[in-house]
Design a protein around this motif. Structure first.
Motif, mmCIF file in Angstrom:
data_model
loop_
_atom_site.group_PDB
_atom_site.id
_atom_site.type_symbol
_atom_site.label_atom_id
_atom_site.label_comp_id
_atom_site.label_asym_id
_atom_site.label_seq_id
_atom_site.Cartn_x
_atom_site.Cartn_y
_atom_site.Cartn_z
ATOM 1 N N LEU A 1 0.816 -1.207 0.000
ATOM 2 C CA LEU A 1 0.000 0.000 0.000
ATOM 3 C C LEU A 1 0.853 1.263 0.000
ATOM 4 O O LEU A 1 0.446 2.294 -0.564
ATOM 5 N N PHE A 2 2.034 1.204 0.607
ATOM 6 C CA PHE A 2 2.930 2.362 0.535
ATOM 7 C C PHE A 2 3.240 2.705 -0.914
ATOM 8 O O PHE A 2 3.111 3.864 -1.338
ATOM 9 N N PHE A 3 3.601 1.701 -1.693
ATOM 10 C CA PHE A 3 3.973 1.970 -3.087
ATOM 11 C C PHE A 3 2.754 2.282 -3.948
ATOM 12 O O PHE A 3 2.863 3.026 -4.926
ATOM 13 N N VAL A 4 1.596 1.757 -3.583
ATOM 14 C CA VAL A 4 0.377 2.111 -4.308
ATOM 15 C C VAL A 4 0.106 3.609 -4.176
ATOM 16 O O VAL A 4 -0.149 4.307 -5.161
ATOM 17 N N PHE A 5 0.210 4.123 -2.947
ATOM 18 C CA PHE A 5 -0.078 5.542 -2.743
ATOM 19 C C PHE A 5 1.045 6.434 -3.261
ATOM 20 O O PHE A 5 0.798 7.564 -3.687
ATOM 21 N N GLY B 1 2.660 5.686 -5.941
ATOM 22 C CA GLY B 1 2.343 5.696 -7.368
ATOM 23 C C GLY B 1 1.233 6.675 -7.700
ATOM 24 O O GLY B 1 1.301 7.392 -8.707
ATOM 25 N N LEU B 2 0.215 6.726 -6.845
ATOM 26 C CA LEU B 2 -0.870 7.687 -7.057
ATOM 27 C C LEU B 2 -0.348 9.112 -6.942
ATOM 28 O O LEU B 2 -0.768 10.005 -7.691
ATOM 29 N N THR B 3 0.594 9.328 -6.036
ATOM 30 C CA THR B 3 1.188 10.661 -5.872
ATOM 31 C C THR B 3 1.937 11.076 -7.124
ATOM 32 O O THR B 3 1.763 12.186 -7.644
ATOM 33 N N ILE B 4 2.761 10.177 -7.620
ATOM 34 C CA ILE B 4 3.564 10.490 -8.809
ATOM 35 C C ILE B 4 2.686 10.666 -10.038
ATOM 36 O O ILE B 4 2.972 11.489 -10.917
ATOM 37 N N SER B 5 1.586 9.926 -10.095
ATOM 38 C CA SER B 5 0.699 10.033 -11.252
ATOM 39 C C SER B 5 0.083 11.423 -11.364
ATOM 40 O O SER B 5 -0.355 11.839 -12.437
ATOM 41 N N ALA C 1 2.790 21.664 -3.161
ATOM 42 C CA ALA C 1 2.274 21.245 -1.856
ATOM 43 C C ALA C 1 2.435 19.740 -1.719
ATOM 44 O O ALA C 1 2.505 19.020 -2.721
ATOM 45 N N ILE C 2 2.507 19.267 -0.478
ATOM 46 C CA ILE C 2 2.558 17.833 -0.237
ATOM 47 C C ILE C 2 1.144 17.286 -0.405
ATOM 48 O O ILE C 2 0.239 17.619 0.378
ATOM 49 N N PRO C 3 0.894 16.450 -1.407
ATOM 50 C CA PRO C 3 -0.465 15.960 -1.653
ATOM 51 C C PRO C 3 -0.920 14.969 -0.584
ATOM 52 O O PRO C 3 -0.105 14.323 0.082
ATOM 53 N N GLY C 4 -2.221 14.855 -0.450
ATOM 54 C CA GLY C 4 -2.784 13.949 0.541
ATOM 55 C C GLY C 4 -2.381 12.510 0.319
ATOM 56 O O GLY C 4 -2.207 11.748 1.289
ATOM 57 N N THR C 5 -2.214 12.120 -0.938
ATOM 58 C CA THR C 5 -1.833 10.736 -1.204
ATOM 59 C C THR C 5 -0.458 10.391 -0.640
ATOM 60 O O THR C 5 -0.234 9.276 -0.172
ATOM 61 N N LEU C 6 0.464 11.375 -0.653
ATOM 62 C CA LEU C 6 1.788 11.125 -0.075
ATOM 63 C C LEU C 6 1.702 11.053 1.447
ATOM 64 O O LEU C 6 2.382 10.233 2.078
#
Length: 635
Positions: free
Chosen positions: A546-550, A552-556, A565-570
């Motif tokens: 799940l760490f890498f899933v989120f 990945g969502l951050t980088i996407s 800004a630091i996004p919520g997904t990170l």
């Protein structure tokens, strides 16, 4: 701001630019005449126009000056794509990023001339709002360290350096105090670019002069030089808004306007907006001993000090002056100095040569700014100030001697305490001795030309290695890019190690759930400690996946958003290393029980459980190394 033009955009852009120039007939046998505006325009058009279209750069500007006269000045594209308002080379404004630092350095030296500050005094003597931490007692940071990028601070940017929300603007002193970076090496020992330190210099200018930084620059540089389309003020003053090249991203076949980038919280490091004619006025003063049109912004001896004093890891490498970067464009006799700069939208170049009484200023915007910038700037100097490229025969014995250079190296310009420190490892550079007695550094081949000095085989770019008294290589620098040193990486800092550990770990953890799906009935049949041990495996595997899933969502969401800004997904992603740490501790306990009590049927299930434990530990070490356990970022 960001230091672009580090030869990291790739030689493919330069090659494309050359091919385009040749196709348009702008390249001639022999050196073209720089004073012929037609030849300069043919060259610039041949490189810039097709690349801007191909790479989606909506706007750009170029100005070439020699002998105090602007020979060529031209705008490309549109400052407003929707309204089709073209770039006006006379009035359109661009964001030069770190070129802004030159105004900060001139401001510092103006005050030094007046005896109001000493560049060799502890900066804490001038900072009244807070104090730079005394990490290395007896070794204070000075303005000389800051101007040569050797104060020893870590670097950082994600989530705070550039913002797009005016409501997040803070007073300069408050922002600097809140975001003070760690001091990682003693000052004066290693060059490492620092936006924070430059902003601190701007605060000192304000404290010593009694004027806020933006007002000081306006009153003592922009105003006296007649730079009417230049400002550090953000958001942009209403009277200048019509002249600003708008910021755009590109997707789904169209440009999308984005908010004006705000650097005010660290403004002296890169907040300015300027026009090409204004940069030419600033250049005239720098090329003329500090004076332009009867107005003096620096004494000639002060300017000479800024150019002749500085820092370099090796005297054979063109490094830092006092604020100016000494570049390798045009060869040693050209004596190029200046600065490049970039925001997330704009990339710019400001190159000067006193012997040639020359200036080149360019700025391009949008997602394609990098390739256009790289191709145009490097090829411009190659075209109008060509250097000979003599053939160098690789020493026959180098394959044996060269092993001391081999290994992986990482950049000193890095974070060391925040989550973005992982970029240091992912950016590690491999150095390999080749069978033909050359040295492969990254994806570029170099040949030995002197002791610890290597020249690119097909170019004049040089890399100089540093060696200690024991003959051990301690790092290398790029000649003409004196803002960082690359030093030997520890094995766990290399992208090769990171790729192997993360890749195998994910393979193991995904395998856990595949096995669960295939053997669901067997899992349900487990009970007691055996079932708890299996659950521990699922918890470890799930937390890491799940760490890498989120992530990945951050980088996407794009890297640009990460700067603003630091996004919520990170933030969500960073919860899982904490869970993974606790789960790993529990899993190690269950591993002990598995072997002590003979849990599971057979040897292989116990080995399999232990393999999961091993990779769980490796991942905890990975998280710890790169500051991923906890919320280690500036909010």
């Amino acid at each position: 701001m960001f230091k672009w033009g580090q030869r990291t955009w790739g030689k493919w852009a330069m090659t494309l630019g050359l091919a385009t120039v040749m196709a348009t007939g702008a390249a001639h046998a022999g050196t073209p005449d720089l004073k012929d505006a037609g030849e300069v325009e043919a060259f610039a058009d041949g490189v810039i126009k097709p690349l801007m279209q191909k790479e989606h750069s909506p706007s750009g500007v170029v100005a070439v000056m020699q002998g105090g006269e602007v020979i060529f000045q031209k705008g490309y594209g549109y400052i407003d794509v929707e309204k089709r308002i073209p770039v006006d080379a006379e009035t359109s404004m661009f964001r030069p990023g770190s070129i802004s630092k030159l105004f900060t350095w001139v401001s510092v030296m103006q005050l030094a001339e007046q005896g109001k500050l000493d560049i060799d005094t502890d900066v804490n003597e001038y900072v009244t709002q807070f104090k730079v931490e005394d990490t290395f007692p007896g070794k204070p940071v000075t303005l000389r360290h800051i101007m040569t990028h050797t104060p020893g601070f870590e670097d950082g940017a994600l989530g705070y350096l550039i913002i797009n929300d005016p409501d997040r603007i803070e007073p300069l002193a408050k922002s600097l105090e809140e975001h003070q970076p760690a001091r990682v090496v003693p000052p004066g020992t290693r060059v490492s670019y620092s936006n924070w330190a430059t902003a601190l210099a701007g605060l000192i200018v304000a404290n010593v002069s009694g004027e806020d930084f933006n007002t000081y620059v306006q009153n003592h540089i922009f105003g006296p030089l007649g730079m009417t389309h230049s400002t550090f003020v953000e958001p942009l003053p209403a009277e200048l808004e019509p002249f600003m090249a708008k910021a755009y991203t590109y997707g789904a076949g169209k440009y999308k306007e984005t908010p004006y980038e705000i650097v005010t919280n660290f403004g002296p490091a890169g907040a300015s907006a300027v026009s090409a004619p204004d940069m030419a006025k600033f250049a005239r003063a720098l090329l003329n001993g500090g004076e332009y049109d009867g107005v003096r912004i620096l004494k000639e001896e002060t300017l000479n000090q800024m150019l002749n004093e500085g820092f370099s890891h090796d005297p054979r490498a063109r490094g830092m002056g006092l604020g100016f970067i000494k570049r390798d464009f045009g060869g040693p006799e050209f004596e190029n100095f200046g600065h490049d700069g970039g925001t997330t939208i704009f990339i710019s170049h400001f190159g000067l040569s006193i012997p040639n009484d020359f200036m080149l200023f360019s700025s391009f915007s949008g997602p394609g700014a990098g390739p256009v910038h790289q191709a145009f700037v490097e090829n411009f100097y190659d075209e109008f100030f060509p250097q000979e490229l003599p053939y160098v025969e690789p020493p026959a014995d180098f394959k044996e001697r060269g092993q001391k250079y081999a290994g992986s190296y990482v950049s000193s310009r890095s974070s060391y305490t925040k989550v973005e420190s992982i970029l240091r490892g992912l950016g590690s550079v491999n150095v390999t001795v080749m069978p033909d007695n050359t040295l492969m550094i990254g994806d570029t081949r170099y040949v030995e030309v002197d002791n610890n000095v290597f020249r690119q085989v097909d170019d004049n770019d040089q890399i100089i290695f540093q060696e200690n008294a024991d003959g051990e290589i301690t790092g290398y620098v790029l000649d003409g890019i004196g803002v960082m040193q690359f030093y030997p990486a520890k094995f766990y800092e290399t992208k090769g190690y990171i790729s192997i550990v993360v890749g195998l770990s994910l393979l193991v953890f995904v395998g856990v759930f595949i096995r669960l799906a295939l053997q669901w009935a067997r899992f349900r049949a487990l009970n007691g400690q055996a079932k708890n041990a299996y659950r521990a495996t699922l918890l470890v595997a799930g937390a890491n996946i799940l760490f890498f899933v989120f992530v990945g969502l951050t980088i996407s969401g794009g890297m640009q958003a990460l700067f603003y800004a630091i996004p919520g997904t990170l933030k969500v992603a960073l919860v899982f290393p904490i869970i993974a740490l606790l789960a790993t501790l529990y899993h190690l306990y269950t591993t002990f029980l598995v072997w002590r009590d003979g849990l599971f049927e057979g040897l292989w299930p116990r080995i399999r459980h232990s393999i999961v434990a091993l990779f769980a530990v490796l991942m905890v070490c990975f998280y710890h190394t790169w500051n991923l356990i906890g919320f280690n970022y500036f909010s």
